[in-house]
Design a protein around this motif. Sequence first.
Motif, PDB file in Angstrom:
ATOM      1  N   MET A 101      16.131  40.982  22.346  1.00  0.00           N
ATOM      2  CA  MET A 101      16.467  40.368  20.992  1.00  0.00           C
ATOM      3  C   MET A 101      15.423  39.232  20.849  1.00  0.00           C
ATOM      4  SD  MET A 101      20.791  39.756  21.135  1.00  0.00           S
ATOM      5  CE  MET A 101      20.635  38.794  19.818  1.00  0.00           C
TER       6      MET A 101
ATOM      7  N   GLY B  80      18.240  36.564  24.053  1.00  0.00           N
ATOM      8  CA  GLY B  80      19.038  36.457  22.904  1.00  0.00           C
ATOM      9  C   GLY B  80      20.118  35.499  23.074  1.00  0.00           C
TER      10      GLY B  80
ATOM     11  N   HIS C 275      11.808  36.570  24.935  1.00  0.00           N
ATOM     12  CA  HIS C 275      11.519  35.021  24.652  1.00  0.00           C
ATOM     13  C   HIS C 275      10.416  34.495  24.998  1.00  0.00           C
ATOM     14  CE1 HIS C 275      12.776  31.119  23.323  1.00  0.00           C
ATOM     15  NE2 HIS C 275      12.620  30.645  24.499  1.00  0.00           N
TER      16      HIS C 275
ATOM     17  N   GLU D  26      16.113  36.992  18.274  1.00  0.00           N
ATOM     18  CA  GLU D  26      16.619  35.711  17.898  1.00  0.00           C
ATOM     19  C   GLU D  26      17.836  35.433  18.818  1.00  0.00           C
ATOM     20  OE1 GLU D  26      18.387  36.595  14.132  1.00  0.00           O
ATOM     21  OE2 GLU D  26      16.481  36.600  13.006  1.00  0.00           O
ATOM     22  N   ARG D  27      17.969  34.082  19.127  1.00  0.00           N
ATOM     23  CA  ARG D  27      19.061  33.808  20.124  1.00  0.00           C
ATOM     24  C   ARG D  27      20.451  33.448  19.465  1.00  0.00           C
ATOM     25  NH1 ARG D  27      16.556  29.192  23.613  1.00  0.00           N
ATOM     26  NH2 ARG D  27      17.517  30.314  25.241  1.00  0.00           N
TER      27      ARG D  27
END
Length: 303
Positions: free
Chosen positions: A179, A209, A231, A181-182
């Motif tokens: 992911m 995420g 990330h 986006e968190r």
Amino acid sequence: MTLVPTIGLVRGARAFHRGIGAFNVIHVESAEALVQAAEDAGRPVILQLSENCVRYHGSLEPIARAMLAIAESSSELVAVHLDHAEDEELARSAVDLGFGSVMFDGAALPYAENVAATRRVVAYAHRAGASVEAELGVIGGKDGAHAPGVRTDPGEAAAFSAETGVDALAVAVGSSHAMTERTASLDLGLIAAIAEAVAIPLVLHGSSGVPDETLQAAIRAGMTKINVSTHLNAAFTGAVRATLDEQPALVDSRRYVAAGRDAMAREAARLVGLLSPDLRSPDTDSLDIRTTDLPATEGSDAP
């Protein structure tokens, strides 16, 4: 030399209801960044190398030896772990090279085959003083491996850990790999239920995420080892891209790769502080995190 067994760091964090950051290595510069992060934060870290990354480099030994050397040269406590190995032989090779732990990922196998294969890896690793992480069910993401809403069952998790003798268990509680986006929402009640049912530390995959405050809540609920890759890769790549945008004539790769390494180190240090205690603080002096205490496990070495 501060290369330490993974199980000591993980059990130490779990004993004090805190998390331990486990961050993926892609190349030498990322290993350097992650060790720098541990030193800057004054806290331990786990370096992870995935089977996909081994495939990228063409073989295990060169990048593995580089990781081990970087860990050994650190002034902070560092463990080295093989992440998401579906190949039993690769897991054994990592143990032979001196990795403190391996993750054997038999989640795509039928349950009985997963148990049998995991037991073989556990038996081999324990004889060498290494620990084993396994996965029950599949963490989503990358290949769309499971539908939204699929979760690990606490009773099945307890049975699987008992049958295999694994030392840590990755569980599906709402996170997803890769992911950018968190925005992931975790089932904190399920984490607590699994932690109550299972006597070993729990591992959260796909943590890139998950927002900061949710990661901390997951640790309070019973999660221990927190895996982050995408990330931190985004921090590295963003800094490289910005440097090249600012200096379009730049051709010395050391200049822009160094910018990526520094950016990854800064963000990893922030995460280490967010997740992990200083395991050498006064309240943990009685805990020897440099040793292992792994049970003998019956099983075959055969592939």
